[in-house]
Design a protein around this motif. Sequence first.
Motif, PDB file in Angstrom:
ATOM      1  N   ILE A 165     -18.882  58.216  13.879  1.00 12.53           N
ATOM      2  CA  ILE A 165     -17.685  58.624  14.610  1.00 12.53           C
ATOM      3  C   ILE A 165     -18.029  58.899  16.068  1.00 12.53           C
ATOM      4  CG2 ILE A 165     -15.904  60.398  14.818  1.00 12.53           C
ATOM      5  CD1 ILE A 165     -15.925  60.690  11.814  1.00 12.53           C
ATOM      6  N   ASP A 166     -19.117  59.649  16.273  1.00  6.30           N
ATOM      7  CA  ASP A 166     -19.543  59.947  17.649  1.00  6.30           C
ATOM      8  C   ASP A 166     -19.819  58.661  18.427  1.00  6.30           C
ATOM      9  OD1 ASP A 166     -19.334  62.650  17.445  1.00  6.30           O
ATOM     10  OD2 ASP A 166     -21.413  62.972  16.829  1.00  6.30           O
ATOM     11  N   HIS A 167     -20.444  57.706  17.745  1.00  5.36           N
ATOM     12  CA  HIS A 167     -20.804  56.449  18.400  1.00  5.36           C
ATOM     13  C   HIS A 167     -19.574  55.734  18.944  1.00  5.36           C
ATOM     14  CE1 HIS A 167     -22.856  52.637  19.091  1.00  5.36           C
ATOM     15  NE2 HIS A 167     -21.917  52.029  18.364  1.00  5.36           N
ATOM     16  N   PHE A 168     -18.546  55.615  18.126  1.00  4.42           N
ATOM     17  CA  PHE A 168     -17.358  54.880  18.560  1.00  4.42           C
ATOM     18  C   PHE A 168     -16.449  55.702  19.448  1.00  4.42           C
ATOM     19  CE2 PHE A 168     -18.619  52.380  14.803  1.00  4.42           C
ATOM     20  CZ  PHE A 168     -18.685  51.132  15.406  1.00  4.42           C
ATOM     21  N   LEU A 169     -16.464  57.018  19.272  1.00  2.00           N
ATOM     22  CA  LEU A 169     -15.708  57.851  20.208  1.00  2.00           C
ATOM     23  C   LEU A 169     -16.299  57.747  21.605  1.00  2.00           C
ATOM     24  CD1 LEU A 169     -14.938  61.152  18.222  1.00  2.00           C
ATOM     25  CD2 LEU A 169     -13.409  59.248  18.729  1.00  2.00           C
ATOM     26  N   ALA A 170     -17.626  57.665  21.674  1.00  2.00           N
ATOM     27  CA  ALA A 170     -18.275  57.538  22.981  1.00  2.00           C
ATOM     28  C   ALA A 170     -17.899  56.235  23.662  1.00  2.00           C
ATOM     29  CB  ALA A 170     -19.803  57.618  22.815  1.00  2.00           C
ATOM     30  N   MET A 171     -17.533  55.228  22.880  1.00  2.00           N
ATOM     31  CA  MET A 171     -17.109  53.954  23.446  1.00  2.00           C
ATOM     32  C   MET A 171     -15.633  53.957  23.832  1.00  2.00           C
ATOM     33  SD  MET A 171     -19.212  51.397  20.907  1.00  2.00           S
ATOM     34  CE  MET A 171     -18.614  49.892  21.642  1.00  2.00           C
ATOM     35  N   GLY A 172     -14.951  55.090  23.576  1.00  2.00           N
ATOM     36  CA  GLY A 172     -13.584  55.229  24.053  1.00  2.00           C
ATOM     37  C   GLY A 172     -12.506  54.924  23.032  1.00  2.00           C
ATOM     38  N   PHE A 173     -12.878  54.727  21.753  1.00  2.00           N
ATOM     39  CA  PHE A 173     -11.870  54.440  20.744  1.00  2.00           C
ATOM     40  C   PHE A 173     -11.197  55.715  20.261  1.00  2.00           C
ATOM     41  CE2 PHE A 173     -14.768  50.752  20.271  1.00  2.00           C
ATOM     42  CZ  PHE A 173     -13.837  49.756  20.525  1.00  2.00           C
ATOM     43  N   ASP A 174      -9.980  55.567  19.750  1.00  6.07           N
ATOM     44  CA  ASP A 174      -9.214  56.697  19.242  1.00  6.07           C
ATOM     45  C   ASP A 174      -9.838  57.227  17.956  1.00  6.07           C
ATOM     46  OD1 ASP A 174      -6.548  58.260  19.222  1.00  6.07           O
ATOM     47  OD2 ASP A 174      -6.618  57.337  17.224  1.00  6.07           O
ATOM     48  N   GLU A 175      -9.931  58.564  17.847  1.00  3.90           N
ATOM     49  CA  GLU A 175     -10.613  59.182  16.703  1.00  3.90           C
ATOM     50  C   GLU A 175      -9.942  58.824  15.384  1.00  3.90           C
ATOM     51  OE1 GLU A 175     -11.754  63.644  15.026  1.00  3.90           O
ATOM     52  OE2 GLU A 175     -11.034  63.384  17.070  1.00  3.90           O
ATOM     53  N   GLU A 176      -8.632  58.869  15.348  1.00  4.44           N
ATOM     54  CA  GLU A 176      -7.921  58.580  14.104  1.00  4.44           C
ATOM     55  C   GLU A 176      -8.197  57.164  13.627  1.00  4.44           C
ATOM     56  OE1 GLU A 176      -3.302  58.407  12.475  1.00  4.44           O
ATOM     57  OE2 GLU A 176      -3.795  59.440  14.349  1.00  4.44           O
ATOM     58  N   LYS A 177      -8.219  56.220  14.557  1.00  4.15           N
ATOM     59  CA  LYS A 177      -8.480  54.824  14.189  1.00  4.15           C
ATOM     60  C   LYS A 177      -9.934  54.622  13.785  1.00  4.15           C
ATOM     61  CE  LYS A 177      -4.811  52.795  17.027  1.00  4.15           C
ATOM     62  NZ  LYS A 177      -4.203  54.080  17.372  1.00  4.15           N
ATOM     63  N   VAL A 178     -10.847  55.358  14.441  1.00  5.73           N
ATOM     64  CA  VAL A 178     -12.264  55.275  14.054  1.00  5.73           C
ATOM     65  C   VAL A 178     -12.451  55.728  12.612  1.00  5.73           C
ATOM     66  CG1 VAL A 178     -14.554  56.222  14.479  1.00  5.73           C
ATOM     67  CG2 VAL A 178     -13.135  55.512  16.411  1.00  5.73           C
ATOM     68  N   ILE A 179     -11.865  56.868  12.275  1.00  9.34           N
ATOM     69  CA  ILE A 179     -12.003  57.402  10.909  1.00  9.34           C
ATOM     70  C   ILE A 179     -11.418  56.433   9.895  1.00  9.34           C
ATOM     71  CG2 ILE A 179     -11.260  59.261   9.366  1.00  9.34           C
ATOM     72  CD1 ILE A 179     -11.400  61.140  11.785  1.00  9.34           C
ATOM     73  N   LYS A 180     -10.253  55.856  10.225  1.00 12.25           N
ATOM     74  CA  LYS A 180      -9.625  54.911   9.309  1.00 12.25           C
ATOM     75  C   LYS A 180     -10.502  53.676   9.116  1.00 12.25           C
ATOM     76  CE  LYS A 180      -5.392  52.218   8.664  1.00 12.25           C
ATOM     77  NZ  LYS A 180      -4.069  51.864   9.231  1.00 12.25           N
ATOM     78  N   ALA A 195     -12.965  45.735  13.720  1.00 11.52           N
ATOM     79  CA  ALA A 195     -11.649  46.259  13.337  1.00 11.52           C
ATOM     80  C   ALA A 195     -11.030  47.054  14.479  1.00 11.52           C
ATOM     81  CB  ALA A 195     -11.794  47.133  12.087  1.00 11.52           C
ATOM     82  N   LEU A 196     -11.850  47.858  15.160  1.00 10.60           N
ATOM     83  CA  LEU A 196     -11.331  48.667  16.264  1.00 10.60           C
ATOM     84  C   LEU A 196     -10.914  47.790  17.445  1.00 10.60           C
ATOM     85  CD1 LEU A 196     -13.903  51.608  16.153  1.00 10.60           C
ATOM     86  CD2 LEU A 196     -11.478  51.728  15.553  1.00 10.60           C
ATOM     87  N   LEU A 197     -11.723  46.769  17.738  1.00  8.18           N
ATOM     88  CA  LEU A 197     -11.366  45.872  18.829  1.00  8.18           C
ATOM     89  C   LEU A 197     -10.088  45.102  18.531  1.00  8.18           C
ATOM     90  CD1 LEU A 197     -14.903  44.483  19.771  1.00  8.18           C
ATOM     91  CD2 LEU A 197     -13.460  45.952  21.171  1.00  8.18           C
ATOM     92  N   SER A 198      -9.943  44.661  17.280  1.00 10.87           N
ATOM     93  CA  SER A 198      -8.724  43.949  16.901  1.00 10.87           C
ATOM     94  C   SER A 198      -7.510  44.846  17.024  1.00 10.87           C
ATOM     95  CB  SER A 198      -8.846  43.429  15.459  1.00 10.87           C
ATOM     96  OG  SER A 198      -9.920  42.520  15.350  1.00 10.87           O
TER      97      SER A 198
END
Length: 628
Positions: free
Chosen positions: A120-135, A151-154
Amino acid sequence: MAQDSAGDDDFVDWNTDDDLEIDNFQSSPPSSPIQSRVETLVGVAVTTSSLSSPTETTDLVQMGFSDEIFATLFDMGFPVEMIARAIKETGPNAETSVIIDTISKYSSNCEAGSSKSKAIDHFLAMGFDEEKVIKAIQEHGEENMEAIANALLSCAEAEKLPVVEEEDVIDWSSDDETNYSDILVSDDEDPNSKENSNQIRSLVRMGFSELEASLAVERCGENVDIAELTDFLCAAKMAREFSEFHTDPEERKPRNDIKKRRLESKKEPRSSVDDEPVRLPNPMIGFGVPNEPGLITHRSLPELARGPPFFYYENVALTPKGVWETISRHLFDIPPEFVDSKYFCAAARKRGYIHNLPINNRFQIQPPPKYTIHDAFPLSKRWWPDWDKRTKLNCILTCTGSAQLTNRIRLALEPYNGEPEPPKHVQRYVIDQCRRWNLVWVGKNKAAPLEPDEMENILGFPKNHTRGGGMSRTERYKSLGNSFQVDTVAYHLSVLKPIFPHGINVLSLFTGIGGGEVALHRLQIRMKLVVSVEISKVNRNILKDFWEQTNQTGVLIEFSDIQHLTNDTIEGLMEKYGGFDLVIGGSPCNNLAGGNRVSRVGLEGDQSSLFFEYCRILEVVRARMRRS
């Protein structure tokens, strides 16, 4: 110089009066909830739960805080809540750098107290939304980082590719019948649409809106690579930056006395050439550049356009339809010479130049410039990853990447320190950010924005040209972003050296930080007289310091406003000093932005209409010299 005086590009852009140059393109209307929150803070009636109380919006507006600064901070990746909190803490008049430091402290505190998983920390640091990261983690498993990233990029692309309503279409010209639906076509309709779609997706991943990306592909052509498209969009940001945030108080005063000239210009009959947009050459080398084929050594000028005096006008290359045609018509129907400064230095800067100079026997100033990033910054070679294939920087802007952004890049790369290279999705994210913000590698996993002295180097100015003398760091970025690329301009002006072996009298309009004067000095052309017009006090001080530090023996006369240079004043100066040999400059381009839905009025805008002041002054000089 052309944009310097706008006050030739954003603390966010260089460019500065740039090469966003270029270029005249502005962000489309907000298409996401976060962007709506930005509008809320600047007074638009959109509700949001991000603010702690409904009065926060009103408070910020009443405090007089600039929506341009807010948009800048938001574009740099800071959360809306932190921006609002930092503004209230530091005050609306604080420098942008102070606000950024305050926000960074908030971010550090948040990170220290976080108990989220490593993924989660890894992708949050890249600027993605937390809710979408968890999903995404729940769907693909915490260990499947590649699938999570895809999935996050899409998801991010889907959010940034909304169905375009008619009201979202940017009309490049009132005469242009092409609309957005003509640009986005299905695969069955256009065999090149798949390639275009890939380019658009790449630009969207870099943070540009889908509308910006599509129009960039339309404007630049189907066969250009992604670096060229990125350069176009970044340079366009520079033009957008010529706003209230960047203008000095004196520049904001209405210029009623040129309104009449604008209206008269509108009444002039338009030639058929205005019905077609300017087609920029590819490659953009004008009449030729050093070390490249295709050199042209002769052209025919209209009889009326021939000197004396010589004149040299510069502005961003990519303007709305008809602008360069209008400029050309007012400057004796001379076609513009379009040149990209990437052929003269390690960064792109697309500009158009209209002049009556000879074009044969041009030569480069010495020592020659550094043409690649590694040549310009040799210490970066040690840390430059093999998967970063950049050899040139994009257009220099008046903005820089934030500390938060560079920290995100570090956090994205650190998990792969023991591997030959990071996964492709991480490489793609990092390269996209490096291209957008002109980041260079300064350490292991450490990408950093250019420092002002590094910008001076790339743009051909002496070291410390803009340093000290009461000039803040933010002002240095802004002034450098708005400046000439000295090596490019010097190449054009080099033909004057044999013509004026004993020195030259120069009328310098919209001088900025003195790019034209530096070019003449480096060409070893003595400046017997320079009459400079520049509205920014710090920029005038820079030219004055340069004049003294380089032991110029000529006369420097500075005016703070072009309207102070009346016809009678010009006549008096010419009578006293014997006329002008060169009239050089270029008007601000902030009203030329192709995507500017608010004040996109072309050369009729309050700032860009100063072009007609250039024409007025040039005509006064020419008339006086014809009588002499």
